[in-house]
Design a protein around this motif. Sequence first.
Motif, PDB file in Angstrom:
ATOM      1  N   GLY A   1       0.831  -1.193   0.000  1.00 25.35           N
ATOM      2  CA  GLY A   1       0.000   0.000   0.000  1.00 25.35           C
ATOM      3  C   GLY A   1       0.868   1.246   0.000  1.00 25.35           C
ATOM      4  N   ALA A   2       0.531   2.211  -0.845  1.00 23.91           N
ATOM      5  CA  ALA A   2       1.257   3.478  -0.896  1.00 23.91           C
ATOM      6  C   ALA A   2       1.005   4.252   0.400  1.00 23.91           C
ATOM      7  N   THR A   3       2.024   4.935   0.859  1.00 19.81           N
ATOM      8  CA  THR A   3       1.913   5.725   2.082  1.00 19.81           C
ATOM      9  C   THR A   3       2.226   7.187   1.777  1.00 19.81           C
ATOM     10  N   THR A   4       1.750   8.067   2.631  1.00 21.70           N
ATOM     11  CA  THR A   4       2.064   9.494   2.524  1.00 21.70           C
ATOM     12  C   THR A   4       2.567   9.973   3.879  1.00 21.70           C
ATOM     13  N   VAL A   5       3.489  10.907   3.843  1.00 17.73           N
ATOM     14  CA  VAL A   5       3.990  11.501   5.079  1.00 17.73           C
ATOM     15  C   VAL A   5       4.039  13.017   4.895  1.00 17.73           C
TER      16      VAL A   5
END
Length: 190
Positions: A92-96
């Motif tokens: 799953g792609a993550t964002t920070v």
Amino acid sequence: MVVDDPSDVVRQVDLTAGYLLQGPGEARLAAQSTVGAAAGAGRKTFTVRLASPYTLGSRTTPYGRLQVLALVSNPADSTVFGGGSTMTLLKGATTVTNVPSSTTVAPGTSFRVSGDLKLFNGQPLSGRRVGIYYVPAGTTRASYAGTAVTSSSGDFSLQARAWHTGSWFAQYSGSSSEQSVYKAVWVRVS
């Protein structure tokens, strides 16, 4: 997928991806696709793109360990020639986000590096370790400033001290089912 078809009988491959497709428990379908092939004996290559309109709990797009089932057939006469199953891992792609309390500080002044870590669908990632690093202007070598652990809402925060202008990175290294991600912010020391 490549199918050896010396008798020129295979016309279609059906693919299904999901969780628990074969075995105990409730099967959850993630994606389905069918692709056909033109007539011609020999090796046939079936290129299939699995798209998912399904929702799996809080997952709007499937990720994690998925089972993929393939069925090779000729729908003209309902003949099924065989199939197979494999497991694949989709991360799953993550964002920070990375929001320092100030982007301009005096030498030696403390400031806070804060942000949040989420999956592509906005689901917060709790209990994850986010590393904070500093790269002075004009260099490429990062220095470790510390590690923050995300809260139940995905938020993290770390107190840091800046001596020189440079980039401050918030980096999540990922997991077996989540992609790694980082975000840099320039902090000026004057």
